[in-house]
Design a protein around this motif. Sequence first.
Motif, PDB file in Angstrom:
ATOM      1  N   GLY A   1      -4.611   5.656   9.880  1.00  0.00           N
ATOM      2  CA  GLY A   1      -3.945   6.848   9.378  1.00  0.00           C
ATOM      3  C   GLY A   1      -4.850   7.553   8.383  1.00  0.00           C
ATOM      4  O   GLY A   1      -6.033   7.749   8.617  1.00  0.00           O
ATOM      5  N   SER A   2      -4.295   7.898   7.223  1.00  0.00           N
ATOM      6  CA  SER A   2      -5.086   8.562   6.188  1.00  0.00           C
ATOM      7  C   SER A   2      -5.687   7.581   5.195  1.00  0.00           C
ATOM      8  O   SER A   2      -6.383   7.975   4.266  1.00  0.00           O
ATOM      9  N   ARG A   3      -5.456   6.293   5.383  1.00  0.00           N
ATOM     10  CA  ARG A   3      -5.839   5.297   4.383  1.00  0.00           C
ATOM     11  C   ARG A   3      -7.106   4.539   4.770  1.00  0.00           C
ATOM     12  O   ARG A   3      -7.373   4.287   5.943  1.00  0.00           O
ATOM     13  N   THR A   4      -7.866   4.166   3.725  1.00  0.00           N
ATOM     14  CA  THR A   4      -9.030   3.299   3.864  1.00  0.00           C
ATOM     15  C   THR A   4      -8.826   2.080   2.973  1.00  0.00           C
ATOM     16  O   THR A   4      -8.392   2.221   1.833  1.00  0.00           O
ATOM     17  N   LEU A   5      -9.126   0.904   3.490  1.00  0.00           N
ATOM     18  CA  LEU A   5      -9.038  -0.339   2.726  1.00  0.00           C
ATOM     19  C   LEU A   5     -10.367  -1.060   2.813  1.00  0.00           C
ATOM     20  O   LEU A   5     -10.889  -1.275   3.906  1.00  0.00           O
ATOM     21  N   VAL A   6     -10.925  -1.426   1.653  1.00  0.00           N
ATOM     22  CA  VAL A   6     -12.155  -2.215   1.598  1.00  0.00           C
ATOM     23  C   VAL A   6     -11.823  -3.571   0.987  1.00  0.00           C
ATOM     24  O   VAL A   6     -11.174  -3.646  -0.060  1.00  0.00           O
TER      25      VAL A   6
ATOM     26  N   THR B   1      -8.616   0.591  -2.267  1.00  0.00           N
ATOM     27  CA  THR B   1      -7.932   1.343  -1.217  1.00  0.00           C
ATOM     28  C   THR B   1      -7.660   2.761  -1.697  1.00  0.00           C
ATOM     29  O   THR B   1      -7.399   2.991  -2.877  1.00  0.00           O
ATOM     30  N   TRP B   2      -7.773   3.720  -0.772  1.00  0.00           N
ATOM     31  CA  TRP B   2      -7.513   5.117  -1.114  1.00  0.00           C
ATOM     32  C   TRP B   2      -7.009   5.846   0.119  1.00  0.00           C
ATOM     33  O   TRP B   2      -7.097   5.349   1.244  1.00  0.00           O
TER      34      TRP B   2
ATOM     35  N   LEU C   1       0.812  -1.209   0.000  1.00  0.00           N
ATOM     36  CA  LEU C   1       0.000   0.000   0.000  1.00  0.00           C
ATOM     37  C   LEU C   1       0.846   1.260   0.000  1.00  0.00           C
ATOM     38  O   LEU C   1       0.448   2.279  -0.566  1.00  0.00           O
ATOM     39  N   ASP C   2       1.987   1.225   0.669  1.00  0.00           N
ATOM     40  CA  ASP C   2       2.964   2.306   0.614  1.00  0.00           C
ATOM     41  C   ASP C   2       4.289   1.740   1.093  1.00  0.00           C
ATOM     42  O   ASP C   2       4.425   0.525   1.275  1.00  0.00           O
TER      43      ASP C   2
END
Length: 284
Positions: A183-188, A197-198, A141-142
């Motif tokens: 954090g700032s991330r969302t995972l579906v 993810t965004w 993801l990062d």
Amino acid sequence: MRTALRTALALVALVGTATASVATATAAGAATAAASPTSSSCVATKTVPSVFGGWKVKLVNSADRGASAKLLDARGRVVSVVDQSRPLDSANGLRITGVLSAKPVLGQRSEGGPTPWKSTAFPLLSADCTQSGRLVRTLRLDSRTVAQIFKVSAGHYQARVYQGGLLVRFVDAHGRAGAALFGSRTLVLNPDGTTVTWTGAKTAAAPRLGRYKLANGAVVKLVKRSGVYGAQLTTGHGTFPVTYAKGRPSVQQDDVTLVVLGVDGTLSGYVYGRPLRAPLYLGA
């Protein structure tokens, strides 16, 4: 056509008020809303006697963080903590075996050397809070964050998210989508194993109750009942039932709109083909 657009968006970075990446787009059809999430918070606790007289050990088994134990003295002060980052404290006679397993075990002893360890099982989590199945892929993801995706059975997938090598979130998607916010991330995670993810495009925690507008004009109504946040999505397909984030995030979606509600009331929205934008408060 919308489904084709969603598939075409896979692995594309969108430009807007925040950046986004679709790891794998969901192939869901029109107007499907996720069922209510599990009511469990995926945390189990119990307190047991310490091998040091008058002291106690508080055990916590968490799907998001693994097992941890706190050694408390007679006044309730924390003497030592063992968890996934430090599963062994030889000086205080504490260790955890299988800290991220389905059945972690606490070990205690009052002396070193050949002194045997006294074993105590951690409280077990329910099946929908316990990682199982086989690893099918890993998503980066990062630079610090990866998600491992597990297949349990047809229509049942799970994910574990690691940051800096430590477990930070667990997601279960069994017949309905599951999600994680960190954090700032969302995972579906969808029950067919696909993911979206965004980053960004969400409110702060504990936002005002009322109506919020998404990037495509869809409206989310944020409510609260008995201390639990709920969300109701209205799109061109109609109004969906309220889903509550009782212990775990909830997900609502149609063919172009995704809304994730966190336990703390955070609303995160994603619209396929639109620049990312945080939900805009409209009023009560």
